[in-house]
Design a protein around this motif. Structure first.
Motif, PDB file in Angstrom:
ATOM      1  N   PHE A   8     -11.276   8.221  -7.032  1.00 55.41           N
ATOM      2  CA  PHE A   8     -10.187   7.766  -6.162  1.00 55.41           C
ATOM      3  C   PHE A   8     -10.071   6.251  -6.277  1.00 55.41           C
ATOM      4  CE2 PHE A   8      -8.588   6.134  -2.107  1.00 55.41           C
ATOM      5  CZ  PHE A   8      -7.486   6.939  -1.890  1.00 55.41           C
ATOM      6  N   VAL A  66      -7.001   3.143  -5.245  1.00 56.58           N
ATOM      7  CA  VAL A  66      -5.678   2.682  -4.859  1.00 56.58           C
ATOM      8  C   VAL A  66      -5.764   1.194  -4.544  1.00 56.58           C
ATOM      9  CG1 VAL A  66      -4.925   4.919  -3.944  1.00 56.58           C
ATOM     10  CG2 VAL A  66      -6.009   3.253  -2.418  1.00 56.58           C
ATOM     11  N   GLN A  83       2.963   2.216  -3.319  1.00 58.80           N
ATOM     12  CA  GLN A  83       2.319   2.734  -4.519  1.00 58.80           C
ATOM     13  C   GLN A  83       2.233   4.261  -4.463  1.00 58.80           C
ATOM     14  OE1 GLN A  83      -1.996   1.686  -4.676  1.00 58.80           O
ATOM     15  NE2 GLN A  83      -1.821   1.328  -2.476  1.00 58.80           N
ATOM     16  N   ILE A 100       0.246   7.084  -3.852  1.00 62.97           N
ATOM     17  CA  ILE A 100      -1.012   7.473  -3.209  1.00 62.97           C
ATOM     18  C   ILE A 100      -1.131   8.996  -3.291  1.00 62.97           C
ATOM     19  CG2 ILE A 100      -2.371   7.394  -1.086  1.00 62.97           C
ATOM     20  CD1 ILE A 100      -0.667   4.984  -0.280  1.00 62.97           C
ATOM     21  N   THR A 150      -8.946  -3.476  -5.265  1.00 62.00           N
ATOM     22  CA  THR A 150      -8.919  -2.048  -5.551  1.00 62.00           C
ATOM     23  C   THR A 150      -9.877  -1.324  -4.616  1.00 62.00           C
ATOM     24  OG1 THR A 150      -8.453  -2.480  -7.871  1.00 62.00           O
ATOM     25  CG2 THR A 150      -9.210  -0.272  -7.308  1.00 62.00           C
ATOM     26  N   HIS A 172     -11.987   1.645  -4.226  1.00 61.57           N
ATOM     27  CA  HIS A 172     -12.641   2.693  -5.004  1.00 61.57           C
ATOM     28  C   HIS A 172     -13.333   3.679  -4.060  1.00 61.57           C
ATOM     29  CE1 HIS A 172     -12.057   0.840  -8.962  1.00 61.57           C
ATOM     30  NE2 HIS A 172     -12.373  -0.326  -8.415  1.00 61.57           N
ATOM     31  N   SER A 229      -5.415  -1.956  -2.211  1.00 56.43           N
ATOM     32  CA  SER A 229      -5.555  -2.170  -0.773  1.00 56.43           C
ATOM     33  C   SER A 229      -4.243  -2.676  -0.172  1.00 56.43           C
ATOM     34  CB  SER A 229      -6.639  -3.218  -0.511  1.00 56.43           C
ATOM     35  OG  SER A 229      -6.166  -4.514  -0.801  1.00 56.43           O
ATOM     36  N   ALA A 264     -10.658  10.779  -0.564  1.00 55.13           N
ATOM     37  CA  ALA A 264     -10.753   9.327  -0.661  1.00 55.13           C
ATOM     38  C   ALA A 264     -12.185   8.848  -0.833  1.00 55.13           C
ATOM     39  CB  ALA A 264     -10.141   8.689   0.588  1.00 55.13           C
ATOM     40  N   ALA A 309      -2.406  10.507   1.291  1.00 54.95           N
ATOM     41  CA  ALA A 309      -1.195   9.759   1.657  1.00 54.95           C
ATOM     42  C   ALA A 309      -0.690  10.186   3.033  1.00 54.95           C
ATOM     43  CB  ALA A 309      -0.116   9.959   0.606  1.00 54.95           C
ATOM     44  N   PHE A 363       0.835  -1.197   0.000  1.00 54.12           N
ATOM     45  CA  PHE A 363       0.000   0.000   0.000  1.00 54.12           C
ATOM     46  C   PHE A 363       0.873   1.251   0.000  1.00 54.12           C
ATOM     47  CE2 PHE A 363      -2.320   3.407   2.099  1.00 54.12           C
ATOM     48  CZ  PHE A 363      -3.577   3.352   1.517  1.00 54.12           C
ATOM     49  N   ASP A 364       1.873   1.269   0.873  1.00 47.67           N
ATOM     50  CA  ASP A 364       2.737   2.442   0.990  1.00 47.67           C
ATOM     51  C   ASP A 364       3.724   2.571  -0.165  1.00 47.67           C
ATOM     52  OD1 ASP A 364       1.554   3.271   3.380  1.00 47.67           O
ATOM     53  OD2 ASP A 364       2.874   1.986   4.586  1.00 47.67           O
TER      54      ASP A 364
END
Length: 265
Positions: free
Chosen positions: A250, A252, A154, A156, A205, A207, A254, A245, A161, A151-152
């Motif tokens: 949005f 990212v 990627q 963000i 993902t 969303h 998980s 978010a 973030a 997660f960290d």
């Protein structure tokens, strides 16, 4: 992210709105992660088994386990805070227990399960040992927890973030949270004396504005009134980060949800 009374246990305060929001978040989380949990437990659970769910939250896994074991089996639901699940009924027994300070049982369960619990506890190794002790020889221990490494890693977007990183860092410092516990499960299971150990990982993902993200975003939003604003960098707007978010564009990846399975010899 719950408010802790101390480093011993994981609790939610008594404010009615906080309780409502946490119950809503637990149900949201269940809709996202119950399917992979059921997939991990289905090959193990048998009719007539006696099972224990540690840190049951909204009780959705407990209800599913009760269906699997049938009327000849039983499920004990343990949580430090039982306000979020139905009371004892049928083959389900709900117990209010702080597993950081009270025993789970002694060689009495065919399956002991915990999801999203040990990562929050400073005494996670001791609680895992108590879960093993509560499992009969030949029985199974199943734990699911999170690893935030991917997660960290990627990209963000800001300001979300900073919000995510700051609140998790605060939880680590104040409450002993371990955001890397997912990757530690395999060696922890081995150190606890379990055998036939296996682990799987699950991602999805997130969303904005949907359950896939709101299980986490809702927790951050609920925590904000309880957190001193001075922990954030100058100029950071945590409310704007929550709003970001929840936007439909949005998206990212998980964090990694790791499920580890092991048998007590």
């Amino acid at each position: 992210m719950g408010e802790h009374d101390d480093r011993r246990s994981y609790r939610i305060d008594t404010d009615d709105e906080q309780v409502r929001l946490e119950h809503e978040r637990l149900l949201t989380l269940a809709r996202v992660v119950d399917p992979p949990t059921r997939a991990a437990l289905t090959p193990l659970v048998q009719p007539g088994w006696r099972c224990c769910d540690v840190g049951s939250g909204a009780g959705t896994v407990v209800e599913w386990l009760a269906e699997q074991v049938g009327p000849d089996g039983s499920v004990v639901s343990l949580d430090v805070d039982t306000r979020f699940q139905p009371p004892s009924a049928g083959n389900i027994e709900v117990r209010q227990v702080d597993v950081t300070a009270e025993p789970i049982g002694e060689s009495e369960f065919d399956l002991v399960h915990a999801r999203g619990v040990l990562q929050h506890l400073h005494q996670r190794d001791e609680v895992l040992a108590a879960m093993v002790a509560a499992t009969r020889p030949g029985g199974w221990v199943v734990v699911t927890d999170t690893d935030w490494v991917q997660f960290d890693a990627q990209a963000i977007p800001e300001p979300f973030a900073t919000l995510s990183a700051t609140l998790r860092s605060h939880s680590v410092q104040q409450h002993g949270y371990d955001g890397e516990w997912g990757r530690r499960l395999l060696p922890a299971f081995a150190a606890a004396g379990l055998v036939d150990i296996d682990a799987t990982g699950h991602t999805w993902t997130m969303h904005g504005g949907t359950d896939s993200a709101e299980w986490y975003v809702g927790a951050l939003a609920r925590a904000l009134p309880l957190i001193p604003r001075e922990i954030f960098p100058d100029g950071h707007d945590p409310d704007a980060a929550v709003a970001q978010a929840r936007e439909p564009d949005f998206a990212v990846l998980s964090p990694l949800s790791v499920t580890c399975v092991g048998r007590r010899p």
